[in-house]
Design a protein around this motif. Structure first.
Motif, PDB file in Angstrom:
ATOM      1  N   LEU A  32       0.871  -1.164   0.052  1.00 36.90           N
ATOM      2  CA  LEU A  32      -0.251  -0.030   0.128  1.00 36.90           C
ATOM      3  C   LEU A  32       1.108   0.698  -0.007  1.00 36.90           C
ATOM      4  O   LEU A  32       1.367   1.842   0.897  1.00 36.90           O
ATOM      5  CB  LEU A  32      -1.122   0.198   1.678  1.00 36.90           C
ATOM      6  N   ASP A  49      -6.720   4.744  -1.839  1.00 42.40           N
ATOM      7  CA  ASP A  49      -5.864   4.432  -0.665  1.00 42.40           C
ATOM      8  C   ASP A  49      -6.485   3.655  -0.065  1.00 42.40           C
ATOM      9  O   ASP A  49      -6.012   2.660   0.721  1.00 42.40           O
ATOM     10  CB  ASP A  49      -5.077   4.839  -0.359  1.00 42.40           C
ATOM     11  N   ARG A  52      -8.286   0.601  -0.921  1.00 39.27           N
ATOM     12  CA  ARG A  52      -7.378  -0.860  -0.891  1.00 39.27           C
ATOM     13  C   ARG A  52      -6.912  -1.254   0.754  1.00 39.27           C
ATOM     14  O   ARG A  52      -6.696  -2.312   0.575  1.00 39.27           O
ATOM     15  CB  ARG A  52      -6.261  -0.340  -2.101  1.00 39.27           C
ATOM     16  N   GLN A  55      -9.346  -3.599   2.231  1.00 33.55           N
ATOM     17  CA  GLN A  55      -9.036  -4.774   0.974  1.00 33.55           C
ATOM     18  C   GLN A  55      -7.779  -5.459   2.001  1.00 33.55           C
ATOM     19  O   GLN A  55      -7.975  -6.470   2.233  1.00 33.55           O
ATOM     20  CB  GLN A  55      -8.521  -4.848  -0.532  1.00 33.55           C
ATOM     21  N   LEU A  73      -4.918  -8.806  -4.672  1.00 32.86           N
ATOM     22  CA  LEU A  73      -5.323  -7.228  -5.222  1.00 32.86           C
ATOM     23  C   LEU A  73      -4.465  -6.884  -6.571  1.00 32.86           C
ATOM     24  O   LEU A  73      -5.455  -6.183  -7.052  1.00 32.86           O
ATOM     25  CB  LEU A  73      -5.324  -6.462  -3.966  1.00 32.86           C
TER      26      LEU A  73
END
Length: 258
Positions: A32, A49, A52, A55, A73
């Protein structure tokens, strides 16, 4: 800072309930990386961001390794909708698994509370198809405040499947001899009947609690007053319920007069 300008790492950590160190680590391994930085080099995260990160945290909660999460991802062949479907299925599987675990724990708690360390399947295997788990609750309601119940709980709490199989085999053998005696016409106040009644009392004392003659008399009444017990003995041999009651009373009288 707001979503248009970007979020500082501390703000993201607070929103996601993770540490700043965790976010730094995700950035360092490329899992990330924030979309921007300030002139001073501070990280700035945008809404994408945060999506993500959500997730990532979801898959971490389910036990996925960081390398696995990155592969999932970064797979361009999987659409956001497909990710949601996958997560829904994973959550459903986890819920089902947790429900199974909860059920298993409930059975273990109930078995511990009742002093019978057996699964429901083992109870039916050992005690027969006519066994009903509701009998345990009824027994506790009737005798749960007695010393005999407490003693039985202490003893049976340590029993395993083999112990219950032995106890059941002993009881089956005794019932067979009781049925044979009444079928042969042995008098209920005769020596054979009273000896069998005493063996019945000793079986209870040896495996469950100190079955005094007073308690044994009470059980004898139960065998002719509770239709379930009466039916159980009558199925072994016609007249056995009353015969066993009388034999127990005669045996108690014999010992109390001695």
């Amino acid at each position: 800072m707001n979503g248009d300008e970007g979020y500082a790492v501390g703000a993201v950590a607070k929103i996601a309930k993770v540490t700043v160190r965790t976010l730094h680590h995700y950035d360092e391994i490329g899992l990330l990386s924030p979309a921007g930085r300030t002139r001073a080099g501070y990280r700035r995260y945008v809404d994408a961001d945060l999506d993500r990160l959500q997730q990532i945290l979801f898959y971490r909660e389910l036990g996925f390794a960081l390398e696995e999460i990155a592969a999932i991802l970064d797979d361009d062949s999987v659409s956001p909708t497909e990710h949601l479907r996958r997560q829904h299925q994973l959550l459903t599987d986890r819920i089902n698994h947790l429900q199974e675990l909860a059920t298993a724990v409930e059975h273990a708690m109930e078995a511990r509370r009742m002093g019978i360390q057996l699964t429901p399947e083992e109870k039916f295997e050992i005690f027969g198809e006519g066994y009903q788990e509701g009998w345990e609750q009824e027994a506790e309601q009737r005798w749960g405040n007695t010393e005999a119940w407490a003693e039985s709980q202490r003893r049976t709490g340590a029993y395993g499947k083999a112990d219950w199989q032995r106890i059941q085999e002993e009881m089956t053998g005794l019932n067979t001899r009781l049925a044979a005696a009444v079928t042969a016409g042995e008098p209920a106040d005769g020596t054979t009947a009273m000896d069998l009644a005493e063996e019945h009392r000793q079986h209870i004392s040896r495996n469950f609690y100190d079955c005094t003659f007073t308690i044994h008399r009470g059980l004898a009444c139960l065998y002719i007053e509770d239709q379930r017990w009466t039916t159980t003995y009558e199925e072994l041999a016609p007249g056995l319920a009353q015969w066993l009651h009388d034999a127990i009373v005669a045996n108690a009288d014999r010992h109390e007069k001695a």
